[in-house]
Design a protein around this motif. Structure first.
Motif, mmCIF file in Angstrom:
data_model
loop_
_atom_site.group_PDB
_atom_site.id
_atom_site.type_symbol
_atom_site.label_atom_id
_atom_site.label_comp_id
_atom_site.label_asym_id
_atom_site.label_seq_id
_atom_site.Cartn_x
_atom_site.Cartn_y
_atom_site.Cartn_z
ATOM 1 N N LEU A 302 34.235 -15.170 16.130
ATOM 2 C CA LEU A 302 34.345 -14.665 17.506
ATOM 3 C C LEU A 302 35.700 -14.038 17.753
ATOM 4 O O LEU A 302 35.828 -13.054 18.513
ATOM 5 C CB LEU A 302 34.112 -15.821 18.490
ATOM 6 N N GLU A 303 36.730 -14.634 17.144
ATOM 7 C CA GLU A 303 38.066 -14.054 17.292
ATOM 8 C C GLU A 303 38.094 -12.623 16.743
ATOM 9 O O GLU A 303 38.629 -11.696 17.377
ATOM 10 C CB GLU A 303 39.085 -14.916 16.566
ATOM 11 N N GLY A 304 37.486 -12.431 15.553
ATOM 12 C CA GLY A 304 37.426 -11.082 14.973
ATOM 13 C C GLY A 304 36.597 -10.128 15.808
ATOM 14 O O GLY A 304 36.958 -8.957 16.006
ATOM 15 N N PHE A 305 35.461 -10.641 16.317
ATOM 16 C CA PHE A 305 34.593 -9.809 17.150
ATOM 17 C C PHE A 305 35.303 -9.378 18.426
ATOM 18 O O PHE A 305 35.279 -8.205 18.804
ATOM 19 C CB PHE A 305 33.313 -10.594 17.471
ATOM 20 N N CYS A 306 35.894 -10.324 19.098
ATOM 21 C CA CYS A 306 36.542 -10.016 20.384
ATOM 22 C C CYS A 306 37.729 -9.058 20.190
ATOM 23 O O CYS A 306 37.942 -8.121 20.986
ATOM 24 C CB CYS A 306 37.000 -11.307 21.060
ATOM 25 N N GLN A 307 38.521 -9.301 19.159
ATOM 26 C CA GLN A 307 39.691 -8.449 18.921
ATOM 27 C C GLN A 307 39.257 -7.003 18.614
ATOM 28 O O GLN A 307 39.814 -6.049 19.147
ATOM 29 C CB GLN A 307 40.518 -9.020 17.770
ATOM 30 N N PHE A 308 38.251 -6.876 17.721
ATOM 31 C CA PHE A 308 37.790 -5.533 17.358
ATOM 32 C C PHE A 308 37.151 -4.840 18.554
ATOM 33 O O PHE A 308 37.412 -3.667 18.837
ATOM 34 C CB PHE A 308 36.770 -5.634 16.209
ATOM 35 N N THR A 309 36.297 -5.553 19.295
ATOM 36 C CA THR A 309 35.595 -4.944 20.432
ATOM 37 C C THR A 309 36.584 -4.559 21.528
ATOM 38 O O THR A 309 36.460 -3.496 22.162
ATOM 39 C CB THR A 309 34.540 -5.910 20.979
ATOM 40 N N SER A 314 39.295 -0.311 24.603
ATOM 41 C CA SER A 314 40.521 0.169 25.252
ATOM 42 C C SER A 314 41.163 1.354 24.543
ATOM 43 O O SER A 314 41.886 2.147 25.166
ATOM 44 C CB SER A 314 41.538 -0.975 25.327
ATOM 45 N N GLN A 315 40.931 1.509 23.259
ATOM 46 C CA GLN A 315 41.683 2.512 22.515
ATOM 47 C C GLN A 315 40.809 3.643 21.919
ATOM 48 O O GLN A 315 41.323 4.731 21.634
ATOM 49 C CB GLN A 315 42.451 1.839 21.362
ATOM 50 N N ALA A 316 39.535 3.378 21.679
ATOM 51 C CA ALA A 316 38.730 4.369 20.949
ATOM 52 C C ALA A 316 38.250 5.505 21.858
ATOM 53 O O ALA A 316 38.019 5.319 23.058
ATOM 54 C CB ALA A 316 37.529 3.679 20.323
ATOM 55 N N SER A 317 38.127 6.702 21.249
ATOM 56 C CA SER A 317 37.527 7.838 21.940
ATOM 57 C C SER A 317 36.029 7.653 21.943
ATOM 58 O O SER A 317 35.496 6.823 21.197
ATOM 59 C CB SER A 317 37.890 9.147 21.207
#
Length: 762
Positions: A302-309, A314-317
């Motif tokens: 979940l930590e990996g999922f939340c960080q990536f999402t 917030s940052q991706a086009s």
């Protein structure tokens, strides 16, 4: 007139030589001496006057107005102190008669001390020495007196020597008449002073005595009948008392044994509950650990999922976001399916204990009287039924017919104005004993004698038990037979099949032989012929590693437990040498010997810092300390190798090197018995138990170098009886420890010579 006390002279030698049966009646039961001024109590027991005075002081003084008989406890009134007690004229007369018979009576007429009487004046009456006799014969006033030489008196009937009684109101006057109205003895002056003939009826003493004697004889007959019955009953009670005490001892042993068994059951159940607790806790811990691991892994996902999402949002086009959208959505679905349930595993363990039921069950353990209590016979309030008819011809048919009232005897002229108080059974039995009414085997014991007799009875029983042949005394001579060494294997070194100070040996259920190779820090495994199979372990403190492995033990499931001296732990291995588990012995001083019982518990002997025996510790297979048995009946001693073994009953055999025997305990640590003794065991070097539960003591000898080595096997049956002795041949091979291979083949180790010897079957 001579006083009665003048005849109470020292004639003990004469009494003992002439009439010993009479002499016994003239001895006071308090001072064990001849009576001096004998006085009678209402119970008819007689004692010296001074003895009674001392007894009154012991009982509280004359102020209380009564005295309890020292023999039968019956109370006697003392209206004027001990001086009011009547003299026992019969005892005084018997003393006088015995003195006359002895020919050693003193003169009562003169003041010359110790003057021996030569004759007696029946008219005075006085005993006269030779000088007084001459004077007596010289005086005319005594010419009509009858004087009899003492030598002639000794040939006459003793009953003629009764000293005349003096009247108290009229000093010096002899009592010659009996007042029938007042029922008292009187003198002639009394007939004119208080007992006048016009109002009182007088009779001669002999005539009244002749009339009253039949009543007295009848009373004596009835009294003896009751005495005999009380005598028989007292003997019966004496026997019942001894039987009761024997029953008490038997029941006491049963109580002790029953509660010991109950304690064993409680302790056994305690072990089972603790093992159950350990199992449940282990399973719960394992499940919780697994759940905790899964939760931690889920958290990381979940930590990996939340960080990536979060970064994607917030940052991706838009283009980048759509590129990774399906990847995020797919992981989201995976996470949703693998999230653990919200309900958490509880750590709730509790003991199911009902104190009230347990207390109620224990309360049911009671002592039950197996027989209906025997009714104690009560002596009737009065001995006779009140009838003046004292004929007891048919008195033996019914008890009620024999209960004549004392008042009937009184009216018949036995004892004026006297009412006999009820007499207790104890009083009568004491009276029978102390009065010497019975003799020989029919004597009734007093309470003190009963107590002494009972104790003597049990001492006699114990002596008879001690005379019974014990296991030791019943042992027949056993001559040792030899068992030869089949072959030797092993040599000094570090290669396969070589040893550097091998310490212990254990036989697996798979037929393999395990030997701890101490200085090589490993366990070597051999087949039953001594051929090396494999080795495991190396120097170190890690799992499966050793620093001087010493004691070995094989569990019922064929797992090998190894005590590692350098790391103070016990490691568990499979029979193939695979590491399974380990536990540390921080609660022991130093492990000296190890064994496994049939329940899989590991037993380890603890040697204290002072080098002495500290008890046996019980560990579960997982290493939990279950209990520690103190073995308090084993004296302090140095603990050698092989000090402990168990049998199929989980009994524990512990070596007592000081007493040259084995101490046997049950599985709960309760001492049970002893096996062996100094007669059959010289140097106790260890103990084994074979598949038939026979006990094998490793018996040693001391070599010329001062070292002990095993040279003989002493085998006992499970009950401790000596079975046989087996001598190891060749002898003096420096064998320090030994075990049995399957099939009863002894295998011994010499840790000084670094070899092993395999012997023939025993």
């Amino acid at each position: 007139m001579a006083k009665l006390s003048q005849f109470s002279v020292d004639f003990s030698e004469a009494l003992s030589s002439t009439h010993p049966e009479v002499a016994s009646l003239l001895v006071c039961k308090l001072c064990d001496r001849l009576y001096k001024q004998p006085r009678i109590l209402s119970c008819l027991h007689t004692f010296c006057y001074k003895c009674l005075q001392y007894e009154v002081l012991k009982q509280g003084g004359e102020g209380q107005g009564t005295i309890g008989c020292p023999l039968c406890s019956q109370q006697t009134a003392l209206p004027r102190g001990t001086s009011s007690l009547p003299d026992n004229h019969v005892i005084t007369k018997m003393q006088e008669a015995e003195a006359i018979m002895s020919g050693n009576i003193h003169c009562t007429n003169c003041e010359t001390a110790g003057a021996i009487a030569a004759a007696r004046c029946n008219d005075c009456p006085e005993f006269l020495c030779a000088h007084c006799l001459s004077t007596h014969n010289f005086m005319k006033v005594f010419k009509s007196h009858k004087v009899v030489p003492v030598s002639e008196l000794s040939q006459q009937d003793l009953t003629t020597f009764s000293q005349p009684l003096s009247c108290q109101p009229h000093k010096g006057e002899p009592l010659e008449l009996f007042c029938n109205t007042c029922e008292v003895l009187i003198c002639k002056r009394c007939t004119k002073d208080g007992h006048q003939g016009n109002t009182h009826e007088h009779s001669a003493i002999k005539e009244v005595w002749t009339g009253k004697l039949p009543a007295l004889k009848t009373a004596l007959k009835v009294g003896k009948e009751h005495q005999d019955k009380m005598h028989v009953r007292a003997k019966s009670l004496n026997g019942e008392l001894k039987l009761l005490e024997q029953k008490e001892e038997d029941v006491r042993e049963k109580v002790t044994d029953s509660f010991s068994k109950l304690k064993e059951l409680v302790e056994k159940r305690e072990d089972e509950v603790l093992e159950e607790l350990e199992r449940m806790a282990r399973e719960r811990k394992s499940a919780m650990f697994q759940a905790h691991t899964e939760v931690m892994q889920g958290m990381k996902k979940l930590e990996g999922f939340c960080q990536f999402t979060d970064t994607l949002v917030s940052q991706a086009s838009p283009a980048y976001g759509l590129t990774h959208y399906n990847l995020v959505a797919h992981q989201y679905q995976n996470l949703a399916a693998t999230i653990p349930p919200s309900n958490h595993m509880q750590a709730d363990l509790k003991l199911n204990w009902n104190q009230e039921e347990i207390t109620a069950a224990l309360a049911k353990i009671t002592i039950v009287d197996a027989h209906k209590p025997t009714e104690m016979p009560t002596v009737p309030q009065h001995w006779w039924n009140g009838s003046n008819n004292l004929d007891v011809t048919n008195s033996t048919s019914k008890d009620d017919d024999r209960r004549h009232s004392w008042s009937g005897v009184v009216k018949a002229g036995l004892a004026p104005n006297t009412q006999a108080p009820p007499t207790t059974l104890n009083n009568l039995s004491n009276h029978d004993t102390d009065s010497g009414a019975s003799s020989g085997e029919d004597n009734v014991d007093s309470p003190a004698q009963v107590a002494r007799g009972t104790r003597t009875y049990y001492d006699k029983v114990q002596k008879e038990k001690d005379k019974r042949p014990s296991a030791k005394s019943a042992e027949k001579p056993v001559f040792p037979h030899k068992v030869e060494a089949l072959h030797k294997f092993g040599s000094p070194g570090s290669g396969a099949g070589q040893f550097l100070f091998p310490h212990s040996i254990a036989a697996g259920h798979n037929g393999l032989l395990y030997i701890s190779d101490g200085q090589n820090h490993r366990i070597q495994v051999f087949d039953r012929k001594g051929k090396p199979q494999f080795t495991f372990g190396k120097k170190g403190k890690g799992r499966g590693m050793f620093i001087q492995p010493t004691y070995l033990a094989v569990s019922p499931d064929d797992h090998l437990f190894v005590r590692d001296k350098g790391s103070k732990r016990v490691q568990e291995f499979s029979n193939k040498g695979q590491f399974i588990n380990q536990f540390f012995m921080d609660n022991l001083h130093e492990a000296r010997g190890m064994a496994c019982d049939r329940r899989g518990r590991i037993l380890i002997v603890d040697k204290g810092d002072d080098g002495y025996h500290q008890g046996v510790a019980f560990y579960s297979p997982s290493g939990a300390l279950l209990k520690k048995v103190s073995c308090s009946n084993i004296p302090k001693m140095t603990v050698y190798a092989n000090p402990v073994a168990t049998n199929s009953k989980n009994e524990i055999f512990i070596c007592d090197h000081v007493s040259h025997c084995l101490r046997v305990y049950n599985e709960h640590g309760r001492y049970v018995r002893q096996v062996g003794n100094e007669a059959t065991i010289d140097v106790l070097m260890g103990v084994l138990v074979d598949p038939d539960d026979n006990i094998i003591v490793l018996n040693g000898i001391t070599t010329v170098t001062g070292h002990n080595c095993i040279d003989e096997l002493v085998r006992y049956r499970v009950d401790g009886a000596l079975l046989d002795k087996i001598t190891l041949s060749p002898s003096k091979q420096s064998i320090n420890t030994l075990n049995l291979l399957e099939g009863r083949y002894p295998v011994g180790i010499s840790n000084s010579k670094n070899w092993c010897l395999l012997y023939g079957r025993i």
